[in-house]
Design an enzyme around this catalytic site. Structure first.
Site, PDB file in Angstrom:
ATOM      1  N   ASN A  39     -43.942   8.938 -42.221  1.00 51.82           N
ATOM      2  CA  ASN A  39     -43.864   7.482 -42.215  1.00 51.82           C
ATOM      3  C   ASN A  39     -45.128   6.927 -42.864  1.00 51.82           C
ATOM      4  O   ASN A  39     -46.234   7.234 -42.430  1.00 51.82           O
ATOM      5  CB  ASN A  39     -43.714   6.990 -40.770  1.00 51.82           C
ATOM      6  CG  ASN A  39     -43.474   5.506 -40.685  1.00 51.82           C
ATOM      7  OD1 ASN A  39     -44.248   4.716 -41.199  1.00 51.82           O
ATOM      8  ND2 ASN A  39     -42.397   5.122 -40.015  1.00 51.82           N
ATOM      9  N   HIS A  50     -40.023   5.014 -44.132  1.00 50.81           N
ATOM     10  CA  HIS A  50     -39.925   5.839 -42.935  1.00 50.81           C
ATOM     11  C   HIS A  50     -40.071   7.294 -43.388  1.00 50.81           C
ATOM     12  O   HIS A  50     -39.958   7.602 -44.574  1.00 50.81           O
ATOM     13  CB  HIS A  50     -38.574   5.638 -42.262  1.00 50.81           C
ATOM     14  CG  HIS A  50     -38.466   4.350 -41.504  1.00 50.81           C
ATOM     15  ND1 HIS A  50     -37.413   4.091 -40.669  1.00 50.81           N
ATOM     16  CD2 HIS A  50     -39.270   3.269 -41.451  1.00 50.81           C
ATOM     17  CE1 HIS A  50     -37.568   2.894 -40.121  1.00 50.81           C
ATOM     18  NE2 HIS A  50     -38.691   2.375 -40.590  1.00 50.81           N
ATOM     19  N   GLU A  52     -38.166   9.916 -43.197  1.00 52.40           N
ATOM     20  CA  GLU A  52     -37.021  10.504 -43.890  1.00 52.40           C
ATOM     21  C   GLU A  52     -36.893   9.958 -45.312  1.00 52.40           C
ATOM     22  O   GLU A  52     -36.559  10.697 -46.245  1.00 52.40           O
ATOM     23  CB  GLU A  52     -35.727  10.239 -43.105  1.00 52.40           C
ATOM     24  CG  GLU A  52     -35.743  10.795 -41.696  1.00 52.40           C
ATOM     25  CD  GLU A  52     -36.350   9.856 -40.652  1.00 52.40           C
ATOM     26  OE1 GLU A  52     -36.206  10.151 -39.463  1.00 52.40           O
ATOM     27  OE2 GLU A  52     -36.967   8.826 -41.023  1.00 52.40           O
ATOM     28  N   SER A  77     -35.594  10.731 -33.839  1.00 55.15           N
ATOM     29  CA  SER A  77     -34.218  10.396 -34.203  1.00 55.15           C
ATOM     30  C   SER A  77     -34.201   9.362 -35.328  1.00 55.15           C
ATOM     31  O   SER A  77     -34.815   8.300 -35.210  1.00 55.15           O
ATOM     32  CB  SER A  77     -33.491   9.851 -32.975  1.00 55.15           C
ATOM     33  OG  SER A  77     -32.142   9.597 -33.248  1.00 55.15           O
ATOM     34  N   CYS A  79     -33.421   6.318 -37.739  1.00 53.43           N
ATOM     35  CA  CYS A  79     -32.890   4.964 -37.555  1.00 53.43           C
ATOM     36  C   CYS A  79     -31.627   4.771 -38.400  1.00 53.43           C
ATOM     37  O   CYS A  79     -31.185   5.673 -39.118  1.00 53.43           O
ATOM     38  CB  CYS A  79     -33.962   3.952 -37.963  1.00 53.43           C
ATOM     39  SG  CYS A  79     -34.227   3.886 -39.762  1.00 53.43           S
ATOM     40  N   CYS A  82     -32.317   5.388 -42.257  1.00 57.96           N
ATOM     41  CA  CYS A  82     -32.499   6.789 -42.630  1.00 57.96           C
ATOM     42  C   CYS A  82     -31.217   7.588 -42.408  1.00 57.96           C
ATOM     43  O   CYS A  82     -30.880   8.470 -43.201  1.00 57.96           O
ATOM     44  CB  CYS A  82     -33.672   7.373 -41.864  1.00 57.96           C
ATOM     45  SG  CYS A  82     -35.231   6.532 -42.267  1.00 57.96           S
ATOM     46  N   ASP A 142     -42.348  -1.306 -36.341  1.00 62.69           N
ATOM     47  CA  ASP A 142     -41.640  -0.220 -37.030  1.00 62.69           C
ATOM     48  C   ASP A 142     -40.179  -0.162 -36.634  1.00 62.69           C
ATOM     49  O   ASP A 142     -39.326   0.139 -37.467  1.00 62.69           O
ATOM     50  CB  ASP A 142     -42.312   1.116 -36.772  1.00 62.69           C
ATOM     51  CG  ASP A 142     -41.861   2.175 -37.769  1.00 62.69           C
ATOM     52  OD1 ASP A 142     -42.094   1.976 -38.969  1.00 62.69           O
ATOM     53  OD2 ASP A 142     -41.262   3.170 -37.343  1.00 62.69           O
TER      54      ASP A 142
END
Length: 145
Positions: A39, A50, A52, A77, A79, A82, A142
Site C-alpha cells: 500500500n 492499495h 494489490e 482481505s 477491498c 482490489c 484508507d
C-alpha cells in the site's frame, strides 16, 4: 508458513517503514513471484495504490492466459476495488493473510468462482493492530470511513 505469504508480509513491512499502511501483496504464477507491492497511498498521495493494485502495476502487462494461472496473495482481505481488479483479470485464487481487521467481498468473490483461502496469520493481524492503534485516522481514510 507459506513463502509467498511471507513475501507479502515483507512488502507490508516495507510500507510501514516508509510511513505507509502495512499491507503487502504478491502475484504468483507457476511457483514464481511475478509482481509484488505494498500500500503506497500515503507515500504517493494516491487514492488507488492499495497493495494489490501496486502489485498488479509492478507485475506489468500480461496475457489473459497468465492471469488465469495466477494466485494473488494479500496480507489483508482485498477491498472492493482490489477484488474487482482480480475479477477483471480472471485471477482464480486469492490467499488472504487475515480478514479479522477488515473483510472485503470474499463471499462475492467465491460466488464468481474465485478460490479464496484465509490463512488467519497472526503476524498479519499484529501488524494491522499496531498500525491502527498508532494511526487510527489514516486507517479510517484508507477504508473510506
Amino acid at each position: 508458513m507459506d513463502k509467498f505469504l511471507e513475501a507479502a508480509i515483507d512488502e507490508a513491512k516495507k510500507g510501514m517503514a516508509e510511513g505507509g499502511i502495512p499491507i503487502g501483496s504478491v502475484l504468483v504464477i507457476d511457483g514464481k513471484i511475478v509482481g509484488c507491492g505494498h500500500n503506497r497511498r500515503v507515500q504517493k498521495g494516491s487514492p488507488i495504490l492499495h497493495a494489490e493494485m501496486d502489485c498488479l502495476e509492478n507485475a506489468g502487462r500480461m496475457k489473459a492466459s497468465d492471469y488465469r494461472k495466477a494466485t494473488l496473495y494479500s496480507t489483508l482481505s482485498p477491498c472492493d476495488m482490489c477484488s474487482g481488479a482480480a475479477l477483471l483479470y480472471g485471477i482464480p485464487k486469492i490467499v488472504i493473510g487475515e480478514n479479522r481487521t477488515f473483510q472485503g467481498p470474499e463471499d462475492y468473490m467465491r460466488s464468481r468462482g474465485v478460490e479464496v483461502e484465509v490463512a488467519d496469520n497472526q503476524e498479519c493481524r499484529e501488524l494491522m493492530a499496531m498500525f491502527i492503534k498508532n494511526s487510527q485516522q489514516l486507517w479510517n481514510e484508507d477504508i473510506g470511513e
